[in-house]
Design a protein around this motif. Structure first.
Motif, PDB file in Angstrom:
ATOM      1  N   UNK A  73       0.900  -0.866  -0.142  1.00  0.00           N
ATOM      2  CA  UNK A  73       0.204   0.338   0.368  1.00  0.00           C
ATOM      3  C   UNK A  73       1.195   1.771  -0.131  1.00  0.00           C
ATOM      4  N   UNK A  74       1.973   1.066   0.992  1.00  0.00           N
ATOM      5  CA  UNK A  74       2.816   2.303   0.792  1.00  0.00           C
ATOM      6  C   UNK A  74       3.794   2.728  -0.359  1.00  0.00           C
ATOM      7  N   UNK A  75       3.637   1.580  -1.486  1.00  0.00           N
ATOM      8  CA  UNK A  75       4.449   1.790  -2.636  1.00  0.00           C
ATOM      9  C   UNK A  75       3.536   1.525  -3.409  1.00  0.00           C
ATOM     10  N   UNK A  76       2.353   1.913  -3.538  1.00  0.00           N
ATOM     11  CA  UNK A  76       1.325   2.559  -4.308  1.00  0.00           C
ATOM     12  C   UNK A  76       2.086   3.874  -5.012  1.00  0.00           C
ATOM     13  N   UNK A  77       1.846   4.357  -5.586  1.00  0.00           N
ATOM     14  CA  UNK A  77       2.331   5.641  -6.927  1.00  0.00           C
ATOM     15  C   UNK A  77       2.842   6.111  -6.866  1.00  0.00           C
ATOM     16  N   UNK A  78       3.699   5.617  -5.968  1.00  0.00           N
ATOM     17  CA  UNK A  78       5.024   5.776  -5.892  1.00  0.00           C
ATOM     18  C   UNK A  78       6.100   5.860  -5.919  1.00  0.00           C
ATOM     19  N   UNK A 129       4.563  -0.079  -9.614  1.00  0.00           N
ATOM     20  CA  UNK A 129       3.795   0.488 -11.198  1.00  0.00           C
ATOM     21  C   UNK A 129       5.660   0.080 -11.572  1.00  0.00           C
ATOM     22  N   UNK A 130       5.899  -0.680 -12.916  1.00  0.00           N
ATOM     23  CA  UNK A 130       7.053  -0.721 -13.690  1.00  0.00           C
ATOM     24  C   UNK A 130       7.471   0.498 -13.978  1.00  0.00           C
ATOM     25  N   UNK A 131       8.281   0.540 -13.988  1.00  0.00           N
ATOM     26  CA  UNK A 131       9.785   1.963 -13.951  1.00  0.00           C
ATOM     27  C   UNK A 131       9.756   1.761 -12.726  1.00  0.00           C
ATOM     28  N   UNK A 132       9.458   2.026 -11.746  1.00  0.00           N
ATOM     29  CA  UNK A 132       9.519   2.720 -10.350  1.00  0.00           C
ATOM     30  C   UNK A 132      10.989   2.066  -9.896  1.00  0.00           C
ATOM     31  N   UNK A 133      11.550   2.471  -9.046  1.00  0.00           N
ATOM     32  CA  UNK A 133      12.790   2.255  -8.321  1.00  0.00           C
ATOM     33  C   UNK A 133      12.701   2.255  -6.631  1.00  0.00           C
ATOM     34  N   UNK A 134      13.468   1.012  -6.548  1.00  0.00           N
ATOM     35  CA  UNK A 134      13.489   0.120  -4.681  1.00  0.00           C
ATOM     36  C   UNK A 134      14.421   1.042  -4.189  1.00  0.00           C
ATOM     37  N   UNK A 167      10.214  -7.577 -12.707  1.00  0.00           N
ATOM     38  CA  UNK A 167       9.096  -7.326 -13.004  1.00  0.00           C
ATOM     39  C   UNK A 167       8.682  -5.941 -13.167  1.00  0.00           C
ATOM     40  N   UNK A 168       9.825  -5.029 -14.345  1.00  0.00           N
ATOM     41  CA  UNK A 168      10.069  -4.294 -14.934  1.00  0.00           C
ATOM     42  C   UNK A 168       9.992  -2.800 -13.651  1.00  0.00           C
ATOM     43  N   UNK A 169      10.847  -3.516 -12.287  1.00  0.00           N
ATOM     44  CA  UNK A 169      11.518  -2.065 -12.071  1.00  0.00           C
ATOM     45  C   UNK A 169      12.918  -1.775 -11.891  1.00  0.00           C
ATOM     46  N   UNK A 170      13.709  -1.173 -10.777  1.00  0.00           N
ATOM     47  CA  UNK A 170      15.189  -1.070 -10.740  1.00  0.00           C
ATOM     48  C   UNK A 170      14.852  -1.568  -8.851  1.00  0.00           C
TER      49      UNK A 170
END
Length: 305
Positions: free
Chosen positions: A72-77, A105-110, A131-134
């Motif tokens: 939930x925290x990561x949604x939209x981040x 979302x795809x393209x988001x960075x952790x 997953x299309x993430x970084x």
């Protein structure tokens, strides 16, 4: 709970939607600096009371809110920052239906600021890419004071373009944010850092204990030798408190032993020889047996008194 966050002059950067997972002694002020710098911050902590305390503390800084799960925290981040305890803690907030990756979302960075293994950094980087993430592994040095002052040194591993996208935001809590190589390089650099500290603190402990047994005024001695080749951050910042036998602050022995465990495990894999580090790790085990698990790492001197 200590909620000190010492505002600094922040470099202008466009406001970003970010999340921060883990509000311990490091994460709380790090997330606070992101809010003070003007970013929209959603926080998650396993103990929800810390998230509530964060929102109460930073409600005047801008858009801050808490979330019930990492997903939930990561949604939209656009960027999800994280600072938790160890490999298992990290996996628990990243993976699974309620983990951060599920909400990103795809393209988001952790960006992971946990001091963890290089193995878990590479593992999560691989999962993120699928997953299309970084993913950037970014352990920190500077302790609680560095986090509160927004002056942490951050050692990073990952993709160069992703690193450059994250850096302007992360400078809210950093004084140096440096890419050192591919995935896992940040964690390996943090291990180098801890190896250096272990040897420095043991040498300083022996020196102070020797000087005191010799009847020297060690405050005066440290002032003199601190102007020469023996000078170090540890001497400047921990020497005087070692003389005073004060250790109820700083980076805890329990945390240092966790970090040195990662170092020694990695050395088994890469074949590095670390005789001094292994010895100092056992000295820290002695301090734990003395009841000093939460004492600052400079408490190594207690073994010598």
């Amino acid at each position: 709970m200590n909620t000190d966050i010492h505002a600094k002059t922040y470099e202008p950067t466009p406001a970003r939607r970010v999340a921060f997972l883990g509000l311990g002694v490091m994460g709380f002020p790090m997330a606070g600096h992101l809010a003070l710098a003007g970013h929209d911050v959603t926080v998650y902590n396993r103990n929800a009371s810390k998230s509530e305390a964060f929102c109460a503390r930073l409600k005047g800084a801008g858009k801050v809110k808490s979330a019930a799960t990492p997903a939930e925290a990561a949604q939209g981040a656009e960027i999800v920052f994280c600072c938790v305890g160890n490999d298992d803690d990290l996996r628990s907030v990243v993976l699974g239906e309620t983990g951060a990756f599920a909400g990103m979302a795809p393209g988001a960075v952790f960006v992971d600021h946990t001091t963890a293994s290089a193995t878990v950094a590479r593992e999560l980087d691989e999962i993120a890419r699928a997953r299309g993430l970084q993913f950037i592994d970014a352990p920190v040095s500077g302790g609680q004071a560095g986090a509160q002052n927004g002056l942490l040194t951050v050692m990073c591993g990952g993709d160069a373009a992703t690193f450059e996208a994250v850096k302007p935001v992360a400078m809210a809590f950093s004084r140096a944010f440096t890419l050192l190589g591919p995935s896992g390089a940040g964690q390996l650099a943090k291990m180098v850092n801890q190896i250096c500290i272990a040897g420095l603190v043991q040498g300083l402990s022996e020196a102070v204990a020797f000087g005191q047994r010799s009847g020297l005024d060690m405050d005066a001695v440290l002032q003199v030798i601190g102007k020469g080749a023996a000078q170090s951050w540890q001497m400047d910042n921990r020497g005087p408190t070692m003389v005073q036998d004060k250790f109820d602050f700083g980076f805890a022995v329990d945390w240092m032993r966790k970090d040195l465990g990662l170092v020694l495990d990695e050395a088994k894999r890469n074949g590095a020889r670390l005789p001094v580090t292994a010895l100092v790790d056992q000295f820290y085990a002695d301090v734990q047996q003395m009841g000093g698990g939460r004492w600052d790492t400079s408490s190594l001197i207690k073994r010598l008194r």
